[in-house]
Scaffold this motif. Sequence first.
Motif, PDB file in Angstrom:
ATOM      1  N   THR A  77      11.370  -1.552  -0.848  1.00  0.00           N
ATOM      2  CA  THR A  77      11.163  -2.431  -2.006  1.00  0.00           C
ATOM      3  C   THR A  77       9.693  -2.758  -2.263  1.00  0.00           C
ATOM      4  OG1 THR A  77      11.588  -4.284  -0.501  1.00  0.00           O
ATOM      5  CG2 THR A  77      13.436  -3.503  -1.865  1.00  0.00           C
ATOM      6  N   ALA A  78       8.794  -2.419  -1.333  1.00  0.00           N
ATOM      7  CA  ALA A  78       7.369  -2.726  -1.519  1.00  0.00           C
ATOM      8  C   ALA A  78       6.532  -1.713  -0.751  1.00  0.00           C
ATOM      9  CB  ALA A  78       7.060  -4.143  -1.046  1.00  0.00           C
ATOM     10  N   LEU A  79       5.347  -1.399  -1.291  1.00  0.00           N
ATOM     11  CA  LEU A  79       4.474  -0.378  -0.708  1.00  0.00           C
ATOM     12  C   LEU A  79       3.013  -0.793  -0.836  1.00  0.00           C
ATOM     13  CD1 LEU A  79       6.084   2.729  -2.423  1.00  0.00           C
ATOM     14  CD2 LEU A  79       5.939   2.487   0.061  1.00  0.00           C
ATOM     15  N   ALA A  80       2.174  -0.349   0.101  1.00  0.00           N
ATOM     16  CA  ALA A  80       0.718  -0.531  -0.018  1.00  0.00           C
ATOM     17  C   ALA A  80       0.018   0.485   0.874  1.00  0.00           C
ATOM     18  CB  ALA A  80       0.304  -1.947   0.375  1.00  0.00           C
ATOM     19  N   TRP A  81      -0.970   1.181   0.315  1.00  0.00           N
ATOM     20  CA  TRP A  81      -1.815   2.073   1.114  1.00  0.00           C
ATOM     21  C   TRP A  81      -2.827   1.236   1.881  1.00  0.00           C
ATOM     22  CZ3 TRP A  81      -0.907   7.104   1.920  1.00  0.00           C
ATOM     23  CH2 TRP A  81      -0.098   7.785   1.012  1.00  0.00           C
ATOM     24  N   MET A  82      -3.159   1.673   3.083  1.00  0.00           N
ATOM     25  CA  MET A  82      -4.164   0.997   3.904  1.00  0.00           C
ATOM     26  C   MET A  82      -5.285   1.994   4.183  1.00  0.00           C
ATOM     27  SD  MET A  82      -1.888  -1.365   6.482  1.00  0.00           S
ATOM     28  CE  MET A  82      -1.336   0.015   7.466  1.00  0.00           C
ATOM     29  N   ILE A  83      -6.354   1.880   3.407  1.00  0.00           N
ATOM     30  CA  ILE A  83      -7.483   2.811   3.494  1.00  0.00           C
ATOM     31  C   ILE A  83      -8.737   2.008   3.759  1.00  0.00           C
ATOM     32  CG2 ILE A  83      -8.711   4.681   2.322  1.00  0.00           C
ATOM     33  CD1 ILE A  83      -5.705   5.145   2.721  1.00  0.00           C
ATOM     34  N   ARG A  84      -9.488   2.398   4.801  1.00  0.00           N
ATOM     35  CA  ARG A  84     -10.729   1.697   5.127  1.00  0.00           C
ATOM     36  C   ARG A  84     -11.902   2.664   5.024  1.00  0.00           C
ATOM     37  NH1 ARG A  84      -7.832  -1.180  10.262  1.00  0.00           N
ATOM     38  NH2 ARG A  84      -7.288   0.991  10.640  1.00  0.00           N
ATOM     39  N   PRO A  85     -13.063   2.175   4.530  1.00  0.00           N
ATOM     40  CA  PRO A  85     -14.198   3.063   4.246  1.00  0.00           C
ATOM     41  C   PRO A  85     -14.658   3.902   5.436  1.00  0.00           C
ATOM     42  CG  PRO A  85     -14.577   0.871   3.326  1.00  0.00           C
ATOM     43  CD  PRO A  85     -13.353   0.773   4.164  1.00  0.00           C
ATOM     44  N   ASP A  86     -14.664   3.323   6.638  1.00  0.00           N
ATOM     45  CA  ASP A  86     -15.201   4.024   7.804  1.00  0.00           C
ATOM     46  C   ASP A  86     -14.116   4.618   8.694  1.00  0.00           C
ATOM     47  OD1 ASP A  86     -17.803   3.297   7.033  1.00  0.00           O
ATOM     48  OD2 ASP A  86     -17.563   1.341   7.965  1.00  0.00           O
ATOM     49  N   ASP A  87     -12.908   4.707   8.171  1.00  0.00           N
ATOM     50  CA  ASP A  87     -11.773   5.187   8.956  1.00  0.00           C
ATOM     51  C   ASP A  87     -11.307   6.528   8.394  1.00  0.00           C
ATOM     52  OD1 ASP A  87      -9.597   5.448  10.585  1.00  0.00           O
ATOM     53  OD2 ASP A  87      -8.880   3.398  10.303  1.00  0.00           O
ATOM     54  N   THR A  88     -11.045   7.476   9.272  1.00  0.00           N
ATOM     55  CA  THR A  88     -10.586   8.800   8.823  1.00  0.00           C
ATOM     56  C   THR A  88      -9.071   8.884   8.739  1.00  0.00           C
ATOM     57  OG1 THR A  88     -10.613   9.610  11.104  1.00  0.00           O
ATOM     58  CG2 THR A  88     -12.611   9.943   9.788  1.00  0.00           C
ATOM     59  N   ASP A  89      -8.375   7.780   9.045  1.00  0.00           N
ATOM     60  CA  ASP A  89      -6.917   7.782   8.992  1.00  0.00           C
ATOM     61  C   ASP A  89      -6.423   7.066   7.739  1.00  0.00           C
ATOM     62  OD1 ASP A  89      -6.954   9.068  11.386  1.00  0.00           O
ATOM     63  OD2 ASP A  89      -6.272   7.364  12.585  1.00  0.00           O
ATOM     64  N   ASP A  90      -5.291   7.526   7.233  1.00  0.00           N
ATOM     65  CA  ASP A  90      -4.604   6.863   6.140  1.00  0.00           C
ATOM     66  C   ASP A  90      -3.411   6.100   6.700  1.00  0.00           C
ATOM     67  OD1 ASP A  90      -6.299   7.907   4.265  1.00  0.00           O
ATOM     68  OD2 ASP A  90      -4.993   9.584   3.739  1.00  0.00           O
ATOM     69  N   GLY A  91      -3.176   4.919   6.166  1.00  0.00           N
ATOM     70  CA  GLY A  91      -1.999   4.156   6.547  1.00  0.00           C
ATOM     71  C   GLY A  91      -1.174   3.816   5.317  1.00  0.00           C
ATOM     72  N   LEU A  92       0.135   3.784   5.479  1.00  0.00           N
ATOM     73  CA  LEU A  92       1.042   3.401   4.400  1.00  0.00           C
ATOM     74  C   LEU A  92       1.993   2.339   4.938  1.00  0.00           C
ATOM     75  CD1 LEU A  92       2.151   3.851   1.525  1.00  0.00           C
ATOM     76  CD2 LEU A  92       3.686   5.583   2.498  1.00  0.00           C
ATOM     77  N   ALA A  93       1.924   1.139   4.380  1.00  0.00           N
ATOM     78  CA  ALA A  93       2.824   0.050   4.786  1.00  0.00           C
ATOM     79  C   ALA A  93       3.941  -0.064   3.762  1.00  0.00           C
ATOM     80  CB  ALA A  93       2.046  -1.255   4.876  1.00  0.00           C
ATOM     81  N   PHE A  94       5.166  -0.267   4.246  1.00  0.00           N
ATOM     82  CA  PHE A  94       6.271  -0.497   3.311  1.00  0.00           C
ATOM     83  C   PHE A  94       7.245  -1.516   3.884  1.00  0.00           C
ATOM     84  CE2 PHE A  94       7.806   3.088   5.880  1.00  0.00           C
ATOM     85  CZ  PHE A  94       9.138   2.777   6.120  1.00  0.00           C
TER      86      PHE A  94
END
Length: 530
Positions: A77-94
């Motif tokens: 029912t809800a989503l948000a990408w977690m992207i940080r400038p100095d981080d090479t990993d992508d995160g997806l919270a739901f």
Amino acid sequence: MTPFTFTTNSKTPKSKNGKYKLRALLAGHQGAVACVTAHPLGSHVASGGREGTLVWKLQDKKLLGSPTGAGDRGVTTALAWMIRPDDTDDGLAFGTDDGYLCIWRRSRKEQEFTEVYCNHLEGGENGQEITAIAFDASSSQLAVVHRAEIVHRFVVDPLMRLTTVKSTRIKNHWPQAVGFGQTAARGPEIWSFGREDGEIHILDEGGKITVTKTTGVVIGGAAISVKDNAYILDDTSQGVALYKLSGAERLKTFAVTTNERRSRNVGFHDGGKALISGSDHGDVYIFDRRTGEVNDIIQVGCKDWVQSITEQTTEMEGVPIIIIGRSGENLGQTALQVWERETPAPEREGNLPPGAREWMEIVTGLDLGIESVADRDIDTLLGMQFIHLSVIAAHLVPISVLSRTSKYSVKDLIKDPSILTLFAKPGTPLKSFDGLCGNHVGEVLVSTPNMSTLYRPPLNQCSVRMRRDGHFGPDDPLYFPQPFHRPTAHLAVIRAPQPSPDHPFAVAWIVLNDSHFELSTQTFCVGSAS
């Protein structure tokens, strides 16, 4: 791949005013789209619904594998990408309707995601469903709200694991949306938007409500743009309502036709110059934020509820895009629609040499300097009048942006900078889109409308510091030309230093030395300027 289908009353999706075109269909979604979000870099799209969370690689429209079974945690029912400038990993919270909060993570060198966190959160007595999630990159914090009463704040560590900062229960509050506001002394504010009560509660890092704003409307959705000092609401009875972050008074209403009081996502688009809204009748509205006029209406192909759209500006290859998901009932197979803004090249008068139109588009991007070709269509630019001030002004544009609209590549221009002069007409007066001088610095094009000499611009990070003469070396706008930067645009149009001591602005360029000071014993200062 699952084919794209509409219900029996479906028509071909279209842009009513022809300003947007359907770029892609992302197939694989079954049933209503409850939420959708695009990666900040335009690389991926995620959606949620009864099948759980789905992720596509946008460039090739590929549906990626899921680290968990379809809908294992409930309806997403809800989503948000977690992207940080100095981080090479992508995160997806739901979040899900059962109250589960999960995080998927992947290295940008990898295709698939792995699940690194999943926990069942406590919601209010009348609502476990997680209705909204927001991520703040500067503080690495995650905000999560339930259908009833509960607002959570977490800190995200480098491995995408969560530590609870504070969970707050707000009685008789039914959150519909959440976002991060301005950063206060104790961290970024969390804004919780209540649906039925129309109240907005602003919480500090300790979970204390510092401000409550009463809107008097049923809130169907919301979005915050801190850089624009603004937020927008879906007023379910009228349309999109625009407010300043610092105030509670409505600045403007962008009317959306409504048959039922259904929730619609709203969002900032095209760098904040436009606002977008879904509807209950199959249309997505795109408004000019300044004038309030409807720029275009995207018709998804049937009279259906369109709740799910991207809420923040998303670009793909420099062009603003909108991701749309249909949210009605009994839909069967539903593809996400990816729309991009059209950037047509108009016909020109007279006979032009081969490649002239492409080069005009490059020159437009160069000499305007403020916005690239991807930001303004050529028709608009040709209708604008430019005044070249007699000051130092240089425009910087990445060649990679411009080469998309030209037959010349980055390598061509670096190898032979004389390409810049292909359509020059020595001896003729300069016009709006002409450059008096230009060159490339690495892979950045630099041009000027009014200088015969071009200074090498500072393109890398530097440490700004005061020098012995009381100024700041190459970073001092009084002495050196500065690249155009929207928040400090005036720095690019400051006059060049004048050698004459009789010049009315001569005091601005004085280089201080001992002769400009008098010793003083009357104050705690060493001396005072004379």
